[in-house]
Design a protein around this motif. Structure first.
Motif, short mmCIF file in Angstrom:
data_model
loop_
_atom_site.label_atom_id
_atom_site.label_comp_id
_atom_site.label_asym_id
_atom_site.label_seq_id
_atom_site.Cartn_x
_atom_site.Cartn_y
_atom_site.Cartn_z
N SER A 26 -28.07 -41.67 -2.01
CA SER A 26 -28.57 -42.26 -0.59
C SER A 26 -29.92 -41.96 -0.27
N ASP A 63 -30.57 -41.99 3.08
CA ASP A 63 -30.33 -41.16 4.18
C ASP A 63 -30.30 -39.61 4.10
N ASP A 99 -26.74 -38.49 4.96
CA ASP A 99 -25.18 -39.01 3.99
C ASP A 99 -25.03 -37.89 3.09
#
Length: 123
Positions: free
Chosen positions: A104, A106, A109
């Motif tokens: 991911s 992000d 995450d």
């Protein structure tokens, strides 16, 4: 959840190489994506590379393309970050982190983080 453990950092001259290791629980590694991140002094933590549970690789940082590679060894419960042609700007604390199955973009995450290993590139 057992945290991953990084090792292999150190002091290296510009142009040199290092291999970082991330030891992961043998129960979780086959189902996990493993990301490598780094944080330089005064800067935000940034993604470097990630390998998912099917060995697909994602580059987060364009600056490391052609120099850094990532690989996983499920038999030894370890993910490696091979760093070649190191530059002073690669100096940072390097972290590995896990999340289920897929990489991911992000950072939030990733659920389980190691304590980090220092990499210093200097002459």
């Amino acid at each position: 959840q057992v945290q991953p453990v990084e090792s292999g950092g150190g002091l290296v001259q510009p142009g040199g190489s290092l291999r970082l290791s991330c030891a992961v629980s043998r129960f979780t590694l086959p189902y996990s994506a493993i990301g490598w991140f780094r944080q330089a002094p005064g800067k935000e933590r940034e993604g470097v590379l990630c390998i998912n549970s099917r060995n697909s690789i994602t580059y987060y940082a364009d600056s490391v393309k052609g120099r850094f590679t990532i690989s996983r060894d499920n038999a030894n419960n370890t993910v490696y970050l091979r760093m070649n042609s190191l530059k002073p700007e690669d100096t940072a604390v390097y972290y590995c982190a896990t999340r289920i199955y897929y990489c991911s973009k992000d950072i939030g995450d990733f659920s389980s983080w190691g304590q980090g290993t220092q990499v210093t590139v200097s002459s």
